[in-house]
Design a protein around this motif. Structure first.
Motif, PDB file in Angstrom:
ATOM      1  N   ARG A 475       0.807  -1.209   0.000  1.00 24.68           N
ATOM      2  CA  ARG A 475       0.000   0.000   0.000  1.00 24.68           C
ATOM      3  C   ARG A 475       0.844   1.265   0.000  1.00 24.68           C
ATOM      4  O   ARG A 475       0.362   2.355  -0.304  1.00 24.68           O
ATOM      5  CB  ARG A 475      -0.932   0.006   1.211  1.00 24.68           C
ATOM      6  N   ALA A 496      -2.809   3.330  -1.520  1.00 20.84           N
ATOM      7  CA  ALA A 496      -3.923   3.253  -0.579  1.00 20.84           C
ATOM      8  C   ALA A 496      -4.688   4.563  -0.477  1.00 20.84           C
ATOM      9  O   ALA A 496      -5.298   4.852   0.564  1.00 20.84           O
ATOM     10  CB  ALA A 496      -3.421   2.838   0.804  1.00 20.84           C
ATOM     11  N   GLY A 497      -4.683   5.364  -1.527  1.00 24.58           N
ATOM     12  CA  GLY A 497      -5.443   6.602  -1.528  1.00 24.58           C
ATOM     13  C   GLY A 497      -4.822   7.720  -0.743  1.00 24.58           C
ATOM     14  O   GLY A 497      -5.476   8.736  -0.499  1.00 24.58           O
ATOM     15  N   GLN A 498      -3.562   7.609  -0.338  1.00 25.11           N
ATOM     16  CA  GLN A 498      -2.907   8.670   0.423  1.00 25.11           C
ATOM     17  C   GLN A 498      -2.324   9.707  -0.516  1.00 25.11           C
ATOM     18  O   GLN A 498      -1.681   9.376  -1.510  1.00 25.11           O
ATOM     19  CB  GLN A 498      -1.816   8.095   1.345  1.00 25.11           C
ATOM     20  N   ASP A 533      -7.362  -1.921   3.312  1.00 22.99           N
ATOM     21  CA  ASP A 533      -7.604  -0.827   4.249  1.00 22.99           C
ATOM     22  C   ASP A 533      -6.643   0.319   3.971  1.00 22.99           C
ATOM     23  O   ASP A 533      -5.601   0.157   3.321  1.00 22.99           O
ATOM     24  CB  ASP A 533      -7.429  -1.308   5.687  1.00 22.99           C
ATOM     25  N   ARG A 534      -6.973   1.469   4.496  1.00 22.41           N
ATOM     26  CA  ARG A 534      -6.078   2.601   4.339  1.00 22.41           C
ATOM     27  C   ARG A 534      -4.903   2.463   5.298  1.00 22.41           C
ATOM     28  O   ARG A 534      -4.956   1.712   6.286  1.00 22.41           O
ATOM     29  CB  ARG A 534      -6.815   3.909   4.603  1.00 22.41           C
ATOM     30  N   GLN A 555      -6.510  11.797   2.794  1.00 17.45           N
ATOM     31  CA  GLN A 555      -6.852  10.391   2.623  1.00 17.45           C
ATOM     32  C   GLN A 555      -8.149  10.256   1.823  1.00 17.45           C
ATOM     33  O   GLN A 555      -9.197  10.757   2.229  1.00 17.45           O
ATOM     34  CB  GLN A 555      -7.012   9.699   3.972  1.00 17.45           C
ATOM     35  N   VAL A 557     -11.333   8.372   0.433  1.00 19.03           N
ATOM     36  CA  VAL A 557     -12.263   7.344   0.917  1.00 19.03           C
ATOM     37  C   VAL A 557     -13.209   7.018  -0.230  1.00 19.03           C
ATOM     38  O   VAL A 557     -13.896   7.918  -0.741  1.00 19.03           O
ATOM     39  CB  VAL A 557     -13.051   7.840   2.152  1.00 19.03           C
ATOM     40  N   PRO A 559     -10.132   3.894   0.087  1.00 15.05           N
ATOM     41  CA  PRO A 559      -8.680   4.039  -0.109  1.00 15.05           C
ATOM     42  C   PRO A 559      -8.181   3.330  -1.367  1.00 15.05           C
ATOM     43  O   PRO A 559      -7.328   2.431  -1.297  1.00 15.05           O
ATOM     44  CB  PRO A 559      -8.111   3.414   1.163  1.00 15.05           C
TER      45      PRO A 559
END
Length: 947
Positions: A475, A496-498, A533-534, A555, A557, A559
């Protein structure tokens, strides 16, 4: 090599040749010096040997052929050319493997090469004629005559494992056989002067410089020291025998060196020998000097190693090695042996570009000097343990001029790091490494504690080298990068969407990172995220070293992996997109401005991330059977003449009939039309984002806008209300939807650009205010260029009416590419999909559009009268499974694929230039009549490149 070799760009002499799995030798010397050749055969190079002081190179291929290369001068430059080849003749009545060469030893005189073979015979080859000296051939039977009967026992001696020339008497050779027997052979009298009767399988031999001792390494992990006595002696017991990492069974010591040192104890350097049960999978080189021991632990297989010392050592003197050079599969590492602790010397070339798997790249040209110096300073503070010694491989002289511009290449990696490379000159040089794993709670801390605990254990491992293919958490992978070179602000987005907003800081700091979440689903019902998961951010203050430091973590949502990102530092805005939608964030006020969901009701795959383990097999099979059934039914049905599907088939049939000779290009060239459905899975993936100050609401008022393109051919345009610099803290940014466009062919939109009244792309943030670019024309009407995988299309603004278009070609059946004259950035092509970003306008030129295809890279030049011009920049050796493609601002392209890097340019006269590059090596052309870079014209495999 004795003579100094010169080169116009980067070809020159070198003192180390590296074996590689390519059909040609590559030599490296002083920084910026490279010597390259290509065999006519496609076999793998297994050995390379320089002929000292002769300017000749001897190569051995895995087809058992020997090739002699000459380094010659032409027009003040050095060139490498193959002159002769040779193959050992088979012995009558014997298997061809008997004459397979296992060992090559060029003698110190440079006139003879000794060849050890599988059958135990030693052949002598005259140089440079490559003629076999049959009268000097040494067969195994001559050695066996001197071997005692109790040692013979009816067994063969095995292949020749090592041949070493006596350091004080070139007429005597030390020959080692696989069984363990070592013989000292006098060439003038053709007699065995000394026998060393070893019982363990032999791996390697080395002389002590005085010639009084010999060291041998063996398959059981031991090395033995033998004393060399008078003529006719037989020695059964060594002076010293040791298993360095015993007493448990150990792996073989494949190579060993003995180097004398004036300070006292000699250096004993060997590879392998690790305990078989516990550390048999480690790749290590051990350095022993008296009581000091360093076990250098590499992450890839060791190919070879050698020491660098003065070529001539007086009698009774010491070798005093200055450096240890270790070549492993993935990198070249050099150690300073004259500095306590034996630190690493920074490598000016052959740094592992893929130290961790590359996930994205970003290229920046014309980097301001102040930013460059700050990045270099941050990188130097990261490596205080590196040696300050000069690079020891210093052959040749680089005659290339110093680059007039500074170029940065940023590579994002699977382990969460971003590496900064100097792409200004001939070679890619590492400058700085940015890590993001310390911002999150991962397993990295646990692994570090284990490594620290293991430092006190035996053996004393020391991790060396940069190559580390292992990732603690997938991630962490970096997916997108954006950097503003004027404000030193950077955005890094991950798997992870960060989304991390970072700023360059020259000092060490300790602070907490602000965290903000942006819900891209907007409470849409019926969707459940089934992916990973994030990443959990750390709580409290975090210590950051000088360099890029995060200030805000946004972040997404759910992720999901970030698929697009863009930064506008003048407006303090960052836009990001995933497979679910896109968002706009104000990092100055640290609040969300906009979140838009782009999901289609049938986008079920968007709910399962790339790391999902819960994908339904039943669902996949059902979809596959539906596609098969649909294709069969559509083939049997009789279509109406006016239906869209029949028109698609008729268009494809017409294109097939237009196929002509390969050298004739049809005009207009169009691609085969690919029918697309509105409910395709993953249609909501955001492919590109773009900021522009243009006309969106009406033709009289321009202002900030944001544009987003998706996988389904949709384009969203938002009008932004951005406060002035003085009121950033008082007023919030607002976004209002202005336009929503749907392309009829529904191909993925991969790039968007706005052209001003003169047809030039808009300048980057701060370029106009800092007098680095001409202000855009805001009097005439603006145009918008939308690049999809199937065509380029230009619309007028603000009415959004079609102005012109150009369809891409893909006769090979694969979708085309990405394009547009936008900002430079990172782009990735996988499988059947290519990318085609574009380049900003230059004075006297019109915008260029670039296209990447499975077998070629082309450039299209827009022209108001002639429409467009097409240039083929690169032809790849073969259709590749995936590569990274970057375009610089000054009409240059960088293409990264596995360990190779290609660079291309369009010259002022419209003539394309291309160069093929060796692993981790940059090459290309400058924009002028004279070449600033060394280039080799790209040719098919198996054909030599002209020097």
């Amino acid at each position: 090599m004795g003579a100094e070799h010169r080169c116009r760009s980067c070809h020159a002499s070198c003192r180390a040749a590296l074996p590689m799995e390519e059909p040609g030798p590559v030599g490296y010397g002083a920084p910026g010096v490279e010597l390259t050749g290509l065999h006519k055969e496609t076999a793998t190079v297994t050995q390379l040997h320089f002929l000292t002081g002769q300017g000749w190179l001897l190569s051995l291929l895995d087809d058992n052929s020997l090739h002699l290369w000459e380094i010659y001068q032409k027009e003040g430059c050095s060139h490498l050319e193959e002159t002769r080849s040779f193959g050992l003749p088979a012995r009558p009545g014997c298997s061809p493997s008997i004459t397979r060469v296992t060992v090559i030893l060029p003698t110190s005189s440079g006139t003879v090469a000794c060849l050890g073979t599988e059958g135990g015979a030693v052949y002598f080859l005259a140089l440079p004629a490559l003629m076999l000296l049959e009268d000097k051939t040494l067969l195994q039977d001559e050695i066996l005559q001197s071997v005692p009967d109790d040692y013979r026992c009816g067994k063969a001696l095995g292949p020749v494992e090592s041949i070493q020339e006596h350091p004080q008497d070139a007429g005597r050779l030390l020959i080692g056989y696989s069984r363990g027997l070592v013989a000292l052979w006098d060439q003038s009298t053709r007699t065995v002067q000394h026998l060393f009767l070893g019982n363990q399988q032999l791996e390697s031999l080395a002389w002590e410089h005085s010639g009084k001792n010999v060291v041998s390494s063996h398959s059981d992990g031991s090395y033995l020291v033998w004393a060399v006595g008078g003529s006719g002696q037989r020695t059964q017991q060594p002076v010293m025998a040791t298993i360095p990492y015993g007493p448990f069974p150990c792996k073989a010591i494949s190579k060993i060196l003995w180097r004398t040192c004036e300070s006292g104890n000699p250096f004993i350097i060997f590879s392998g020998g690790m305990p078989r049960a516990s550390y048999g999978d480690r790749h290590c080189v051990s350095v022993v000097q008296g009581q000091r021991l360093a076990t250098l632990d590499f992450t890839s297989r060791i190919i070879d190693f050698f020491t660098v010392q003065d070529p001539v050592v007086p009698e009774g003197g010491f070798e005093n090695p200055r450096a240890l050079v270790v070549l492993v599969e993935e990198e070249l590492v050099v150690f300073d042996l004259q500095t306590p602790g034996w630190p690493t010397i920074p490598a000016p070339y052959l740094a592992p570009l893929h130290s961790s798997a590359i996930t994205c790249s970003y290229h920046i040209s014309n980097v301001p000097l102040k930013l460059w110096e700050r990045i270099v300073s941050a990188g130097e503070q990261q490596s205080p343990r590196l040696s300050s010694a000069a690079w020891p491989i210093n052959g040749g002289k680089n005659l290339a001029q110093e680059p007039t511009q500074r170029g940065l290449l940023l590579t994002g990696h699977e382990d969460g790091t971003v590496r900064f490379w100097d792409a200004s000159g001939v070679s890619l040089k590492p400058l700085y490494k940015l890590g993001t794993a310390n911002i999150f709670q991962t397993d990295c801390e646990h692994n570090d504690s284990l490594n620290q605990a293991g430092e006190e254990e035996w053996p004393p491992f020391r991790k060396v080298g940069c190559f580390d293919p292992y990732s603690d958490d997938p991630r962490l992978g970096i997916q997108k990068i954006a950097l503003c070179k004027y404000t030193a602000k950077m955005v890094v987005a991950g798997t992870a969407g960060q989304v991390l907003v970072m700023e360059l800081n020259d000092d060490k700091s300790e602070h907490a990172v602000s965290v903000a979440a942006v819900d891209l689903l907007q409470d849409r019902e019926g969707f459940t995220w089934k992916g990973h998961d994030r990443l959990a951010p750390r709580n409290g203050p975090i210590t950051f070293t000088p360099g890029f430091q995060p200030s805000v973590l946004v972040q997404c949502v759910p992720p999901a992996a970030v698929t697009a990102v863009t930064l506008h530092s003048e407006w303090n805005l960052v836009a990001f997109g995933t497979s679910h939608g896109f968002g706009l964030f104000d990092y100055h006020r640290r609040n969300s401005v906009l979140a838009r969901c782009t999901l289609h009701p049938n986008d079920s795959l968007a709910m399962e991330g790339p790391l999902s383990r819960v994908k339904s097999l039943k669902k996949s099979l059902r979809q596959s059977f539906r596609r098969i059934r649909k294709s069969r039914v559509s083939g049997k049905k009789r279509l109406n003449a006016g239906s869209p599907s029949s028109k698609v088939q008729e268009a494809n049939a017409q294109l097939a009939e237009q196929a002509g000779p390969p050298e004739v290009e049809m005009t207009p060239v169009q691609r085969r039309i690919e029918p697309r459905s509105a409910d395709d899975s993953l249609s909501g993936v955001v492919r590109c984002l773009y900021f522009a100050d243009t006309f969106l609401r009406d033709a009289t008022h321009h202002g900030p806008t944001m544009w987003a393109g998706t996988n389904s051919g949709s384009v969203f345009a938002y009008a932004l209300e951005v406060p002035s610099q003085e009121k950033f803290s008082e007023r919030a940014v607002e976004a209002v939807l202005g336009k929503e466009i749907q392309l009829m062919h529904r191909a993925p939109v991969v790039a968007i650009a706005v052209l001003d009244g003169r047809g030039n792309p808009l300048p980057e943030p701060y370029e106009v205010s800092r007098d680095l670019a001409k202000a855009p024309d805001m009097q005439g009407s603006h145009s918008m260029l939308i690049s999809s995988e199937e065509q380029f299309k230009v619309f007028t603004l603000p009415k959004v009416s079609a102005k012109t278009k150009f369809k891409l070609t893909a006769h090979g059946g694969l979708p085309g590419a990405e394009g547009g004259p936008g900002q430079p950035g990172q782009h990735r092509r996988r499988g059947a999909r290519g990318e085609l970003p574009g380049l900003p306008h230059q004075p006297g030129r019109h915008p260029h559009l670039h296209c990447a295809r499975p077998a070629a890279t082309s450039a299209l030049q827009l022209h108001p009268q002639r429409g467009h011009q097409r240039h083929r920049l690169l032809r790849l050796h073969q259709a590749r499974a995936g590569f990274l493609l970057d375009f610089a601002v000054r009409v240059r392209a960088l293409l990264l694929e596995r360990q190779e890097c290609d660079r291309a340019a369009v010259l002022p006269g419209g003539v394309p230039a291309a160069g093929h590059l060796v692993p981790q090596q940059l090459s290309g052309d400058s924009e002028g009549a004279a070449s600033q870079w060394h280039t080799r014209p790209t040719q098919p495999r198996g054909q030599p490149f002209p020097c």
